[in-house]
Motif scaffolding. Sequence first.
Motif, PDB file in Angstrom:
ATOM      1  N   THR A 164      43.432  85.749  89.758  1.00 30.75           N
ATOM      2  CA  THR A 164      44.635  85.142  90.315  1.00 30.75           C
ATOM      3  C   THR A 164      44.487  85.042  91.831  1.00 30.75           C
ATOM      4  OG1 THR A 164      45.979  86.132  88.570  1.00 30.75           O
ATOM      5  CG2 THR A 164      47.142  85.350  90.522  1.00 30.75           C
ATOM      6  N   LEU A 165      44.828  83.892  92.397  1.00 34.00           N
ATOM      7  CA  LEU A 165      44.842  83.726  93.840  1.00 34.00           C
ATOM      8  C   LEU A 165      46.215  84.102  94.380  1.00 34.00           C
ATOM      9  CD1 LEU A 165      42.944  80.310  94.268  1.00 34.00           C
ATOM     10  CD2 LEU A 165      42.008  82.631  94.173  1.00 34.00           C
ATOM     11  N   TYR A 166      46.222  84.598  95.625  1.00 31.75           N
ATOM     12  CA  TYR A 166      47.477  85.023  96.240  1.00 31.75           C
ATOM     13  C   TYR A 166      47.629  84.360  97.607  1.00 31.75           C
ATOM     14  CZ  TYR A 166      47.726  88.446  92.535  1.00 31.75           C
ATOM     15  OH  TYR A 166      47.787  89.035  91.298  1.00 31.75           O
ATOM     16  N   GLY A 167      48.859  83.983  97.918  1.00 28.81           N
ATOM     17  CA  GLY A 167      49.095  83.299  99.175  1.00 28.81           C
ATOM     18  C   GLY A 167      50.451  83.608  99.750  1.00 28.81           C
ATOM     19  N   MET A 168      50.720  82.990 100.905  1.00 23.10           N
ATOM     20  CA  MET A 168      52.005  83.163 101.569  1.00 23.10           C
ATOM     21  C   MET A 168      52.416  81.860 102.224  1.00 23.10           C
ATOM     22  SD  MET A 168      51.006  85.360 104.986  1.00 23.10           S
ATOM     23  CE  MET A 168      52.696  85.296 105.592  1.00 23.10           C
ATOM     24  N   GLU A 173      53.139  90.806  89.941  1.00 23.29           N
ATOM     25  CA  GLU A 173      52.137  91.352  89.027  1.00 23.29           C
ATOM     26  C   GLU A 173      52.421  90.931  87.587  1.00 23.29           C
ATOM     27  OE1 GLU A 173      52.439  95.480  89.920  1.00 23.29           O
ATOM     28  OE2 GLU A 173      51.266  95.319  91.787  1.00 23.29           O
ATOM     29  N   ARG A 174      53.693  90.853  87.238  1.00 27.81           N
ATOM     30  CA  ARG A 174      54.043  90.424  85.880  1.00 27.81           C
ATOM     31  C   ARG A 174      53.589  88.982  85.640  1.00 27.81           C
ATOM     32  NH1 ARG A 174      59.627  90.901  82.367  1.00 27.81           N
ATOM     33  NH2 ARG A 174      59.094  89.276  80.856  1.00 27.81           N
ATOM     34  N   TYR A 175      53.861  88.097  86.616  1.00 28.01           N
ATOM     35  CA  TYR A 175      53.481  86.700  86.428  1.00 28.01           C
ATOM     36  C   TYR A 175      51.964  86.526  86.415  1.00 28.01           C
ATOM     37  CZ  TYR A 175      58.381  85.394  87.127  1.00 28.01           C
ATOM     38  OH  TYR A 175      59.745  85.254  86.993  1.00 28.01           O
ATOM     39  N   ALA A 176      51.259  87.302  87.235  1.00 24.88           N
ATOM     40  CA  ALA A 176      49.797  87.242  87.206  1.00 24.88           C
ATOM     41  C   ALA A 176      49.280  87.667  85.835  1.00 24.88           C
ATOM     42  CB  ALA A 176      49.217  88.118  88.307  1.00 24.88           C
ATOM     43  N   ALA A 177      49.857  88.729  85.286  1.00 21.24           N
ATOM     44  CA  ALA A 177      49.441  89.190  83.962  1.00 21.24           C
ATOM     45  C   ALA A 177      49.763  88.175  82.881  1.00 21.24           C
ATOM     46  CB  ALA A 177      50.121  90.527  83.648  1.00 21.24           C
ATOM     47  N   ALA A 178      50.816  87.372  83.109  1.00 19.98           N
ATOM     48  CA  ALA A 178      51.209  86.348  82.137  1.00 19.98           C
ATOM     49  C   ALA A 178      50.313  85.113  82.207  1.00 19.98           C
ATOM     50  CB  ALA A 178      52.660  85.946  82.356  1.00 19.98           C
ATOM     51  N   GLY A 179      49.450  85.043  83.218  1.00 21.04           N
ATOM     52  CA  GLY A 179      48.527  83.914  83.296  1.00 21.04           C
ATOM     53  C   GLY A 179      48.718  83.003  84.478  1.00 21.04           C
ATOM     54  N   ALA A 180      49.566  83.385  85.430  1.00 21.27           N
ATOM     55  CA  ALA A 180      49.720  82.554  86.628  1.00 21.27           C
ATOM     56  C   ALA A 180      48.380  82.466  87.360  1.00 21.27           C
ATOM     57  CB  ALA A 180      50.785  83.126  87.553  1.00 21.27           C
ATOM     58  N   ALA A 191      46.433  82.929 108.151  1.00 26.61           N
ATOM     59  CA  ALA A 191      45.170  82.472 107.580  1.00 26.61           C
ATOM     60  C   ALA A 191      44.089  83.528 107.669  1.00 26.61           C
ATOM     61  CB  ALA A 191      44.719  81.194 108.285  1.00 26.61           C
ATOM     62  N   GLY A 192      44.180  84.392 108.672  1.00 25.66           N
ATOM     63  CA  GLY A 192      43.204  85.450 108.829  1.00 25.66           C
ATOM     64  C   GLY A 192      43.558  86.738 108.126  1.00 25.66           C
ATOM     65  N   SER A 193      44.582  86.712 107.307  1.00 26.59           N
ATOM     66  CA  SER A 193      45.080  87.939 106.660  1.00 26.59           C
ATOM     67  C   SER A 193      44.182  88.415 105.526  1.00 26.59           C
ATOM     68  CB  SER A 193      46.482  87.695 106.093  1.00 26.59           C
ATOM     69  OG  SER A 193      46.418  86.744 105.035  1.00 26.59           O
ATOM     70  N   GLY A 194      43.397  87.520 104.945  1.00 29.92           N
ATOM     71  CA  GLY A 194      42.633  87.834 103.747  1.00 29.92           C
ATOM     72  C   GLY A 194      43.253  87.278 102.484  1.00 29.92           C
ATOM     73  N   LEU A 195      44.469  86.717 102.590  1.00 32.35           N
ATOM     74  CA  LEU A 195      45.052  86.026 101.442  1.00 32.35           C
ATOM     75  C   LEU A 195      44.308  84.719 101.189  1.00 32.35           C
ATOM     76  CD1 LEU A 195      48.832  86.644 102.197  1.00 32.35           C
ATOM     77  CD2 LEU A 195      47.535  87.612 100.286  1.00 32.35           C
ATOM     78  N   ASP A 196      44.497  84.162  99.992  1.00 32.27           N
ATOM     79  CA  ASP A 196      43.738  82.993  99.580  1.00 32.27           C
ATOM     80  C   ASP A 196      44.364  81.672 100.008  1.00 32.27           C
ATOM     81  OD1 ASP A 196      41.797  84.487  97.814  1.00 32.27           O
ATOM     82  OD2 ASP A 196      43.666  84.970  96.759  1.00 32.27           O
ATOM     83  N   ILE A 197      45.677  81.651 100.188  1.00 37.60           N
ATOM     84  CA  ILE A 197      46.411  80.397 100.377  1.00 37.60           C
ATOM     85  C   ILE A 197      47.392  80.551 101.535  1.00 37.60           C
ATOM     86  CG2 ILE A 197      47.943  78.689  99.293  1.00 37.60           C
ATOM     87  CD1 ILE A 197      47.103  80.160  96.569  1.00 37.60           C
ATOM     88  N   ASP A 205      39.887  72.493  93.604  1.00 35.88           N
ATOM     89  CA  ASP A 205      38.542  73.060  93.509  1.00 35.88           C
ATOM     90  C   ASP A 205      38.591  74.584  93.523  1.00 35.88           C
ATOM     91  OD1 ASP A 205      37.365  70.506  93.551  1.00 35.88           O
ATOM     92  OD2 ASP A 205      37.231  70.503  95.746  1.00 35.88           O
ATOM     93  N   ARG A 206      39.393  75.120  94.437  1.00 35.34           N
ATOM     94  CA  ARG A 206      39.469  76.575  94.565  1.00 35.34           C
ATOM     95  C   ARG A 206      40.031  77.216  93.292  1.00 35.34           C
ATOM     96  NH1 ARG A 206      39.521  78.022 100.140  1.00 35.34           N
ATOM     97  NH2 ARG A 206      39.927  80.169  99.491  1.00 35.34           N
ATOM     98  N   LEU A 207      41.019  76.563  92.702  1.00 40.45           N
ATOM     99  CA  LEU A 207      41.590  77.094  91.463  1.00 40.45           C
ATOM    100  C   LEU A 207      40.563  77.067  90.330  1.00 40.45           C
ATOM    101  CD1 LEU A 207      45.128  75.466  91.652  1.00 40.45           C
ATOM    102  CD2 LEU A 207      44.643  77.921  91.742  1.00 40.45           C
ATOM    103  N   LYS A 208      39.780  76.001  90.264  1.00 39.77           N
ATOM    104  CA  LYS A 208      38.765  75.901  89.216  1.00 39.77           C
ATOM    105  C   LYS A 208      37.678  76.950  89.384  1.00 39.77           C
ATOM    106  CE  LYS A 208      39.340  70.929  88.455  1.00 39.77           C
ATOM    107  NZ  LYS A 208      38.750  69.571  88.681  1.00 39.77           N
ATOM    108  N   GLN A 209      37.356  77.264  90.620  1.00 37.43           N
ATOM    109  CA  GLN A 209      36.272  78.207  90.896  1.00 37.43           C
ATOM    110  C   GLN A 209      36.710  79.662  90.824  1.00 37.43           C
ATOM    111  OE1 GLN A 209      35.168  76.878  94.801  1.00 37.43           O
ATOM    112  NE2 GLN A 209      34.356  74.914  94.062  1.00 37.43           N
ATOM    113  N   ALA A 210      38.010  79.913  90.822  1.00 35.44           N
ATOM    114  CA  ALA A 210      38.519  81.285  90.917  1.00 35.44           C
ATOM    115  C   ALA A 210      38.260  82.059  89.625  1.00 35.44           C
ATOM    116  CB  ALA A 210      40.009  81.267  91.221  1.00 35.44           C
ATOM    117  N   ASP A 211      37.901  83.317  89.783  1.00 31.33           N
ATOM    118  CA  ASP A 211      37.730  84.207  88.635  1.00 31.33           C
ATOM    119  C   ASP A 211      38.823  85.276  88.599  1.00 31.33           C
ATOM    120  OD1 ASP A 211      36.983  85.727  90.784  1.00 31.33           O
ATOM    121  OD2 ASP A 211      34.953  86.169  90.079  1.00 31.33           O
TER     122      ASP A 211
END
Length: 270
Positions: free
Chosen positions: A21-25, A227-234, A39-45, A13-19
Amino acid sequence: MPIRLNPTPTFADRLKQADRTLYGMWSCAGSPLVAEICAGSGLDIVLIDGEHSPVNLESILAQLQAVAPYPAVPVVRAPFGDTVILKQLLDLGAQNILVPMVDSVAQAEAMVRAVRYPPHGVRGVGSALARSSRWSRIPDYLARASDLVSLTVQIETTDGLEAAADIAAVDGVDALLVGPADLAASMDLLGQQNHPDVVAAVERVIEAGLAAGTPVGVNAFDPATAERYAAAGAAYVLVGADVTLLARASEALADRFVGASPDAPAAASY
């Protein structure tokens, strides 16, 4: 009168709603306290690792409970694609499952069946005993279960790379995650996650996912590579891990206040 609960949105659901790239750790220490800090860092995942970490079902449960109040979506990586283990993870309340080392359509289809109840799968029915349904406090859990669970499979070998387009098209696979470390090893480039051939292979999987309409994520602890992978469409990028952040930060303190060691090993990207 018991409380009736609404489940949180899934990773799919989160991926479908995202406008964006999501970032996580990764949460690898096995500590609920550390998972909560992440979880409180501000990252998405927050990706709770059951494959390369010293965790068991109880510690995964505790981490899920610690992360629950925060906006970050928790994903749990199973140690391997075993039907019984996936059943246990689902029953303890892991809505979002990641299965490592998926190399074929047949494996992907088996994992889909493992996370679904009959007649569409083989997941054992025990929700009244389990946190997954909040002990029957989520209305119509059994009927809705397929929509309340997301499945991500990991592409980590040359066999998985060759099958990536077909795996991405499997009904019930909600996302892919590329593991460059194991993929590099499979390509006889152990430890060379940023080798041009490995990067090209990762981008090939991203392209296959885009063509199939299936989100693809990737591990990339190096910021420029991320950043490269995000630009490639990740659709999402995992940019760090609790244990590596602690290791590098503590080393930086030692370098500053004790003195740099000439024998210090180079940091390896996951």
